[in-house]
Design a protein around this motif. Structure first.
Motif, mmCIF file in Angstrom:
data_model
loop_
_atom_site.group_PDB
_atom_site.id
_atom_site.type_symbol
_atom_site.label_atom_id
_atom_site.label_comp_id
_atom_site.label_asym_id
_atom_site.label_seq_id
_atom_site.Cartn_x
_atom_site.Cartn_y
_atom_site.Cartn_z
ATOM 1 N N LEU A 180 45.991 15.897 -18.265
ATOM 2 C CA LEU A 180 47.082 14.965 -18.541
ATOM 3 C C LEU A 180 47.716 15.285 -19.906
ATOM 4 C CD1 LEU A 180 48.542 12.184 -17.902
ATOM 5 C CD2 LEU A 180 46.769 11.158 -19.329
ATOM 6 N N ARG A 181 49.024 15.575 -19.889
ATOM 7 C CA ARG A 181 49.750 15.776 -21.152
ATOM 8 C C ARG A 181 51.019 14.927 -21.080
ATOM 9 N NH1 ARG A 181 51.849 21.558 -23.479
ATOM 10 N NH2 ARG A 181 50.142 22.294 -22.204
ATOM 11 N N PRO A 182 50.931 13.677 -21.574
ATOM 12 C CA PRO A 182 52.106 12.817 -21.464
ATOM 13 C C PRO A 182 53.208 13.322 -22.385
ATOM 14 C CG PRO A 182 50.203 11.627 -22.361
ATOM 15 C CD PRO A 182 49.839 13.051 -22.339
ATOM 16 N N ILE A 183 54.402 13.466 -21.845
ATOM 17 C CA ILE A 183 55.531 13.959 -22.640
ATOM 18 C C ILE A 183 56.555 12.832 -22.780
ATOM 19 C CG2 ILE A 183 57.486 15.569 -22.672
ATOM 20 C CD1 ILE A 183 54.914 17.080 -23.054
ATOM 21 N N ALA A 184 56.930 12.537 -24.032
ATOM 22 C CA ALA A 184 58.010 11.583 -24.266
ATOM 23 C C ALA A 184 59.301 12.383 -24.430
ATOM 24 C CB ALA A 184 57.721 10.760 -25.515
ATOM 25 N N LEU A 185 60.142 12.310 -23.413
ATOM 26 C CA LEU A 185 61.435 13.005 -23.501
ATOM 27 C C LEU A 185 62.387 12.140 -24.297
ATOM 28 C CD1 LEU A 185 62.009 14.176 -19.821
ATOM 29 C CD2 LEU A 185 61.528 15.642 -21.781
ATOM 30 N N GLY A 200 57.973 18.654 -29.832
ATOM 31 C CA GLY A 200 57.900 20.075 -29.431
ATOM 32 C C GLY A 200 58.755 20.451 -28.243
ATOM 33 N N LEU A 201 58.590 19.728 -27.153
ATOM 34 C CA LEU A 201 59.328 20.082 -25.940
ATOM 35 C C LEU A 201 60.813 19.749 -26.101
ATOM 36 C CD1 LEU A 201 57.904 20.019 -22.501
ATOM 37 C CD2 LEU A 201 60.201 19.168 -22.722
ATOM 38 N N ASN A 202 61.070 18.645 -26.792
ATOM 39 C CA ASN A 202 62.472 18.268 -27.028
ATOM 40 C C ASN A 202 63.184 19.336 -27.850
ATOM 41 O OD1 ASN A 202 62.514 15.628 -25.720
ATOM 42 N ND2 ASN A 202 61.039 15.022 -27.281
ATOM 43 N N LEU A 203 62.489 19.841 -28.865
ATOM 44 C CA LEU A 203 63.067 20.909 -29.692
ATOM 45 C C LEU A 203 63.247 22.180 -28.860
ATOM 46 C CD1 LEU A 203 63.826 21.990 -32.567
ATOM 47 C CD2 LEU A 203 61.408 22.441 -32.928
ATOM 48 N N ASP A 207 54.545 13.183 -16.991
ATOM 49 C CA ASP A 207 53.495 14.168 -17.247
ATOM 50 C C ASP A 207 54.092 15.575 -17.306
ATOM 51 O OD1 ASP A 207 50.925 15.057 -17.765
ATOM 52 O OD2 ASP A 207 50.570 15.534 -15.658
ATOM 53 N N TYR A 208 53.510 16.392 -18.188
ATOM 54 C CA TYR A 208 53.980 17.763 -18.389
ATOM 55 C C TYR A 208 54.073 18.528 -17.078
ATOM 56 C CZ TYR A 208 53.486 22.726 -19.623
ATOM 57 O OH TYR A 208 53.653 24.082 -19.713
ATOM 58 N N SER A 209 53.024 18.458 -16.230
ATOM 59 C CA SER A 209 53.014 19.328 -15.047
ATOM 60 C C SER A 209 54.127 18.949 -14.068
ATOM 61 C CB SER A 209 51.649 19.359 -14.354
ATOM 62 O OG SER A 209 51.131 18.099 -14.272
ATOM 63 N N GLY A 220 61.182 27.705 -27.711
ATOM 64 C CA GLY A 220 60.111 26.762 -27.361
ATOM 65 C C GLY A 220 58.873 27.016 -28.205
ATOM 66 N N ASN A 221 57.701 26.763 -27.617
ATOM 67 C CA ASN A 221 56.456 26.926 -28.369
ATOM 68 C C ASN A 221 56.220 28.365 -28.813
ATOM 69 O OD1 ASN A 221 55.865 24.230 -28.080
ATOM 70 N ND2 ASN A 221 53.725 24.581 -27.548
ATOM 71 N N ALA A 222 56.882 29.321 -28.184
ATOM 72 C CA ALA A 222 56.735 30.712 -28.635
ATOM 73 C C ALA A 222 57.369 30.899 -30.014
ATOM 74 C CB ALA A 222 57.392 31.660 -27.631
HETATM 75 C C1 LIG Z 1 48.823 16.452 -26.137
HETATM 76 C C2 LIG Z 1 50.249 16.922 -26.263
HETATM 77 C C3 LIG Z 1 51.287 16.002 -26.164
HETATM 78 C C4 LIG Z 1 52.606 16.432 -26.300
HETATM 79 N N1 LIG Z 1 53.595 15.490 -26.245
HETATM 80 C C5 LIG Z 1 54.872 15.873 -26.408
HETATM 81 C C6 LIG Z 1 55.930 14.898 -26.355
HETATM 82 O O1 LIG Z 1 55.701 13.701 -26.177
HETATM 83 N N2 LIG Z 1 57.217 15.331 -26.517
HETATM 84 C C7 LIG Z 1 57.507 16.645 -26.752
HETATM 85 O O2 LIG Z 1 58.696 16.976 -26.922
HETATM 86 N N3 LIG Z 1 56.520 17.589 -26.787
HETATM 87 C C8 LIG Z 1 55.227 17.235 -26.638
HETATM 88 N N4 LIG Z 1 54.234 18.196 -26.659
HETATM 89 C C9 LIG Z 1 54.599 19.612 -26.864
HETATM 90 C C10 LIG Z 1 54.987 20.310 -25.540
HETATM 91 O O3 LIG Z 1 53.934 20.229 -24.591
HETATM 92 C C11 LIG Z 1 55.340 21.771 -25.785
HETATM 93 O O4 LIG Z 1 56.257 21.846 -26.853
HETATM 94 C C12 LIG Z 1 55.959 22.421 -24.538
HETATM 95 O O5 LIG Z 1 55.035 22.430 -23.473
HETATM 96 C C13 LIG Z 1 56.413 23.859 -24.832
HETATM 97 O O6 LIG Z 1 56.919 24.427 -23.646
HETATM 98 P P1 LIG Z 1 57.010 26.028 -23.469
HETATM 99 O O7 LIG Z 1 57.664 26.280 -22.144
HETATM 100 O O8 LIG Z 1 57.600 26.615 -24.695
HETATM 101 O O9 LIG Z 1 55.490 26.526 -23.449
HETATM 102 P P2 LIG Z 1 54.367 26.217 -22.375
HETATM 103 O O10 LIG Z 1 54.473 24.827 -21.896
HETATM 104 O O11 LIG Z 1 53.077 26.648 -22.999
HETATM 105 O O12 LIG Z 1 54.719 27.212 -21.164
HETATM 106 C C14 LIG Z 1 54.570 28.614 -21.306
HETATM 107 C C15 LIG Z 1 54.561 29.270 -19.923
HETATM 108 O O13 LIG Z 1 54.490 30.698 -20.098
HETATM 109 C C16 LIG Z 1 53.488 31.221 -19.214
HETATM 110 N N5 LIG Z 1 52.933 32.449 -19.822
HETATM 111 C C17 LIG Z 1 52.098 32.535 -20.884
HETATM 112 N N6 LIG Z 1 51.797 33.830 -21.135
HETATM 113 C C18 LIG Z 1 52.475 34.571 -20.215
HETATM 114 C C19 LIG Z 1 52.563 35.964 -19.945
HETATM 115 N N7 LIG Z 1 51.896 36.871 -20.686
HETATM 116 N N8 LIG Z 1 53.340 36.387 -18.909
HETATM 117 C C20 LIG Z 1 54.034 35.495 -18.150
HETATM 118 N N9 LIG Z 1 53.978 34.140 -18.357
HETATM 119 C C21 LIG Z 1 53.216 33.698 -19.384
HETATM 120 C C22 LIG Z 1 52.452 30.097 -19.087
HETATM 121 O O14 LIG Z 1 51.704 30.251 -17.888
HETATM 122 C C23 LIG Z 1 53.363 28.857 -19.079
HETATM 123 O O15 LIG Z 1 53.804 28.583 -17.758
HETATM 124 C C24 LIG Z 1 52.900 17.804 -26.542
HETATM 125 C C25 LIG Z 1 51.855 18.724 -26.623
HETATM 126 C C26 LIG Z 1 50.542 18.293 -26.498
HETATM 127 C C27 LIG Z 1 49.421 19.316 -26.609
#
Ligand SMILES: Cc1cc2nc3c(=O)[nH]c(=O)nc-3n(C[C@H](O)[C@H](O)[C@H](O)COP(=O)(O)OP(=O)(O)OC[C@H]3O[C@@H](n4cnc5c(N)ncnc54)[C@H](O)[C@@H]3O)c2cc1C
Length: 388
Positions: free
Chosen positions: A44-49, A296-299, A104-106, A283-285
């Protein structure tokens, strides 16, 4: 066999990679998405959009499908344990339909990924990128597809892998030595559509409205996280009660506990000029933040949207050049830097027992409680970033 040539290869089909693919035109540019569909962490990763993200998802044509699965936040109550000052930010005061939306994130990730797969014929699932090699006019991406080694050439690589791929990226790194603890909990005096952010001794603990229940996102030491993951439900709920007191009545049930490590990770400015590989990170990268204030996700969505618009005004031949990449870095610099500073500052200000910081945060909460312009500033920052 000569590798297939694309204009753009997006690595990662998570929420940000998929959002970018959706925001980019499917005609005109040759785009490929390499998405690793290894069994995802279903924790469970609740995301607040934020309200700003809701508007972006609406523009991407997804809000209609997502909206019924989200819970609105109409009010946010911010307080500190053992202190009197408390602030409530209200959507009504800001004349907004909601301050944010929880899901939820998923669910979000799946919805974005499925739509992007429909929009792009070259959205490839089951591809794990292994390495990147720069060459004249672009890069070669080496990856595994169903355990077969493959490669493709492109002018620009957009890395949206959440920070998983190791390469030459020089980053800044802070390990908070803490964990995020998440769970779904219930209480006997619910306050629908209200979120609570409580600053406790160990760190911030949030309760977000989540359907009929509440989603907990707490910041705790690694030892406490381990103890609470093992504890019987009444012990866990007692800890939640000790954080929030009786304002929500008695906490009654508990499900879906999970933990996540907490780090701050971001690329150093000027990276575009340093890197030989034509990479843009989003994103997170590009930046992994502490989840306090849900940024994080909003940014990341703002990164994706800004990049899609930037690409549409850039000549395809110039896509991977250092000058182009540097221009994009400059466009995103203020929003990213401010979001990092805001999040990191909150963590440091509110997870510290130094007397001077205790006075400073009580002063900050008091100012927010008394002055509506200060509350509006905070609300705008949480909803839109700097230039959202
Ligand atoms: C507990 C928790 C709560 C959070 N709550 C919030 C919130 O309320 N609001 C908010 O804005 N943010 C929140 N965040 C942050 C948010 O989850 C992240 O900022 C967001 O998931 C980043 O998305 P992304 O697509 O950049 O990366 P990820 O979600 O990590 O997705 C990366 C994708 O790349 C794939 N991948 C990785 N390596 C490779 C590879 N070598 N080849 C091909 N594919 C690959 C992975 O399988 C995945 O599908 C929270 C984080 C946590 C831990």
């Amino acid at each position: 066999m000569t590798p297939t040539r694309y204009d753009i290869a997006i690595i990662g089909g998570g929420p940000i990679g998929a959002a970018l693919a959706l925001a980019l035109p499917s005609k005109g540019l040759r785009i490929c998405v390499l998405a690793n569909n290894e069994p995802q962490n279903k924790a469970l990763r609740p995301i607040a959009l934020s309200h700003g993200s809701q508007l972006l998802l609406e523009r991407l044509g997804l809000w209609h499908a997502l909206s019924p699965q989200t819970t609105k936040i109409l009010n946010i109550h911010i307080s500190e344990k053992h202190a009197l000052a408390a602030v409530t930010i209200k959507a009504q005061e800001l004349q907004l339909p909601a301050l944010g939306y929880v899901l939820d994130y998923s669910l979000l990730s799946q919805c974005l990924s499925q739509s992007a797969q429909k929009a792009h014929p070259d959205f490839r699932l089951g591809c794990k990128v292994l390495s990147l090699a720069p060459h004249e006019g672009g890069a070669t991406v080496h990856y595994l597809e169903e355990n077969q080694a493959q490669s493709l050439n492109c002018r620009l690589v957009i890395v949206a892998d959440g920070g998983a791929l190791i390469n030459d990226n020089p980053t800044q790194h802070v390990d908070y030595q803490q964990c995020a603890l998440t769970a779904r909990i219930g209480c006997d005096h619910p306050q629908p559509q209200k979120a609570f952010e409580r600053f406790c001794q160990e760190g911030p603990v949030a309760l977000l409205p989540f359907g009929e229940d509440l989603a907990l996102v707490g910041t705790v030491s690694q030892e406490r996280a381990e103890m609470l993951m093992r504890a019987e439900p009444p012990i866990f709920l007692q800890w939640v009660q000790s954080c929030f007191g009786s304002r929500l009545g008695k906490f009654t049930h508990l499900a879906d506990r999970a933990t996540f490590p907490l780090t701050l990770h971001y690329q150093k400015p000027g990276y575009a000029h340093l890197s030989k590989t034509p990479i843009i990170r989003i994103g997170n990268a590009a930046q992994r933040l502490h989840p306090v204030a849900g940024q994080g996700l909003n940014l990341g969505l703002r990164d994706a949207w800004a990049l899609a618009r930037f690409i549409q005004t850039t000549e395809p031949e110039a896509l991977g050049s250092a000058v182009t990449r540097h221009q994009f870095e400059k466009i995103r610099h203020s929003d990213r830097t401010a979001s990092i500073a805001f999040t990191h500052g909150l963590v440091r200000l509110f997870s510290n027992d130094w007397p001077i910081l205790t006075q400073a945060r009580r002063g900050a909460l008091f100012t927010l409680a008394c002055f509506s312009p200060a509350r509006n500033w905070l609300a705008q920052r949480m909803m839109h970033g700097v230039y959202g």
